[in-house]
Design a protein around this motif. Structure first.
Motif, PDB file in Angstrom:
ATOM      1  N   SER A   1     -31.056   9.287  10.115  1.00 22.61           N
ATOM      2  CA  SER A   1     -32.177   9.868  10.423  1.00 22.61           C
ATOM      3  C   SER A   1     -32.465   9.739  11.854  1.00 22.61           C
ATOM      4  O   SER A   1     -32.853  10.851  12.541  1.00 22.61           O
TER       5      SER A   1
ATOM      6  N   SER B   1     -39.169   9.375   9.502  1.00 25.90           N
ATOM      7  CA  SER B   1     -38.579   8.404   8.322  1.00 25.90           C
ATOM      8  C   SER B   1     -37.698   7.420   8.880  1.00 25.90           C
ATOM      9  O   SER B   1     -37.519   6.392   8.255  1.00 25.90           O
TER      10      SER B   1
ATOM     11  N   ASP C   1     -35.054  12.548  13.336  1.00 23.80           N
ATOM     12  CA  ASP C   1     -36.093  12.318  12.328  1.00 23.80           C
ATOM     13  C   ASP C   1     -36.522  10.866  12.816  1.00 23.80           C
ATOM     14  O   ASP C   1     -36.102   9.784  11.773  1.00 23.80           O
TER      15      ASP C   1
ATOM     16  N   ASP D   1     -36.734   3.189   7.639  1.00 23.28           N
ATOM     17  CA  ASP D   1     -35.582   2.774   7.022  1.00 23.28           C
ATOM     18  C   ASP D   1     -34.850   1.740   7.944  1.00 23.28           C
ATOM     19  O   ASP D   1     -34.198   0.871   7.500  1.00 23.28           O
TER      20      ASP D   1
END
Length: 451
Positions: free
Chosen positions: A154, A162, A159, A166
């Protein structure tokens, strides 16, 4: 005989206890003894491979996994583990058939699916990689390797919202959080409170994330930094209002945070990363000393780093050889300065016309002083490229086909450093020739413009 069997079982249990506690060297010793007595035990060979992998003995680990498969061809985790070793020592293309076979043998193992996702990402097949990570997380929603792998992907795709969440699972993939570092800061308001930040990964990560400390000071946070020794002098000269500890010292604090977690808890997005123009400065005394050492040159001065830390898990892909850079080194009108340290510096014994300073650099304050007096830095994706970018010095960074998340999937610039230009490896298994030739053309133009 029964007594001998019980004794061997006790040795095996002790070896596994070492392995589960992260004591990989004692585990290796104990498992070699087990294998010597039970050479046909696939499970013992597999666990020996895990102990060797934990010590970064990649090739020996691969051999142990091969031995496990010789005695149990359907041992799916040994097959997947072999694939990951091939990823680090050979190539993602060599690894893929093994991880595919592992997934076919045990399609419901999230660890194997996470390994598949990681290998597919290295192959540049990002949509397939995400499918593999998602499948792993459907089976086990908080699977550490799958969450970390999805976060890395991601972030690579831009991104950050998010991906950074993680990415916090990276700690559980290693030794986890040191129990001495508690309580952890999770982004709450800490104005007026004491925050301890500490290094967790490599030196490059530390350099990249130091940019977040001055804004915290401006918000009224009392910031103390516990950094690796090579960074302390530079950080102390650069980060006004931040207390930088001497190596080995500890300090009282209200909350603490590892440097790589700061982007998440500072709410960073790729379009609003602070201090792109640079945020580190050279200690004045170092600048004067290295100015005297380097002297003046009519030629363009270019500082060079072609290899990173050989212990890095992706070093096989990101590091180069000096021979790879031959098209650059053939350009006239350039004074080359080597900042290379470690085993790769031995390449210089076969290369004339390069000033070797690697052995004279005591820490990153010295390296920064040399970079500040160079016209350009050319580096692989390792700590020196972060240092040059953090100083605001022109730097050309050679990026492997499977890039680290911070460089994104395409483009020649980066949201992290305004002075950095990226030269990307064009295709898997094609070497560095196209990226180096592009850099050589640009360097020749730079020399010509200077004439």
């Amino acid at each position: 005989m029964r007594h001998d069997r019980m004794r061997q079982e006790h040795k095996y249990d002790a070896a596994i206890a070492h392995l589960q506690a992260g004591r990989t060297r004692p585990a290796e010793v104990a498992l070699r003894a087990v294998v010597a007595v039970n050479p046909r035990s696939a499970l013992a060979h597999y666990h020996l491979g895990l102990a060797l992998r934990g010590q970064h003995k990649w090739k020996a680990a691969a051999q142990a996994f091969r031995s496990a498969l010789a005695f149990d061809p359907h041992h799916a985790r040994a097959e997947a583990s072999l694939a990951l070793m091939l990823l680090q020592t050979t190539s993602a293309a060599a690894a893929e058939p093994h991880v595919r076979r592992a997934a076919a043998n045990d399609p419901g193992d999230p660890l194997i699916l996470a390994a598949l996702g990681n290998i597919l990402r290295h192959l540049g097949r990002l949509a397939e990689a995400r499918t593999a990570f998602d499948a792993a997380l459907k089976l086990s929603p908080d699977h550490v390797d799958a969450r970390f792998g999805r976060g890395f992907l991601s972030l690579l795709e831009g991104d950050y919202a998010s991906g950074l969440v993680d990415y916090e699972f990276r700690e559980a993939r290693t030794e986890g959080v040191d129990p001495g570092f508690a309580p952890q800061w999770r982004g709450e308001d800490i104005r007026g409170r004491a925050l301890l930040v500490y290094g967790e990964q490599g030196l490059g990560d530390g350099l990249q994330f130091l940019r977040f400390l001055p804004p915290l000071v401006e918000r009224g946070v009392r910031v103390t930094a516990m950094l690796p020794a090579p960074l302390t002098a530079l950080a102390r000269a650069s980060l006004g209002g931040v207390r930088v500890l001497e190596p080995g010292d500890r300090s009282s604090f209200d909350v603490c945070c590892p440097l790589p977690s700061l982007p998440l808890y500072c709410g960073i997005r790729p379009e609003a990363i602070p201090a792109r123009a640079g945020y580190l400065t050279v200690p004045p005394g170092r600048m004067a000393a290295w100015s005297a050492r380097l002297g003046e040159s009519a030629d363009l001065t270019v500082a060079l780093v072609w290899a990173g830390n050989p212990e890095h898990t992706n070093d096989h892909n990101r590091s180069m050889t000096l021979a790879d850079l031959a098209p650059l080194l053939r350009i006239s009108g350039v004074r080359w300065i080597s900042l290379q340290k470690g085993p790769a510096a031995a390449d210089l014994s076969r290369r004339l016309g390069v000033l070797d300073l690697g052995g004279e650099l005591k820490d990153f304050a010295d390296t920064a002083a040399v970079m500040a007096q160079a016209d350009l830095v050319v580096s692989v994706d390792s700590a020196p490229c972060h240092l040059a970018g953090a100083l605001g010095r022109p730097v050309w960074t050679m990026i492997p086909f499977a890039p680290d998340w911070r460089w994104g999937v395409s483009g020649t610039d980066t949201a992290w450093y305004g002075s950095m230009r990226l030269y990307r490896q064009a295709a898997l298994e094609k070497g560095w020739s196209l990226a180096v030739e592009a850099a050589a053309r640009d360097l020749a133009a730079l020399v010509s413009a200077r004439a």
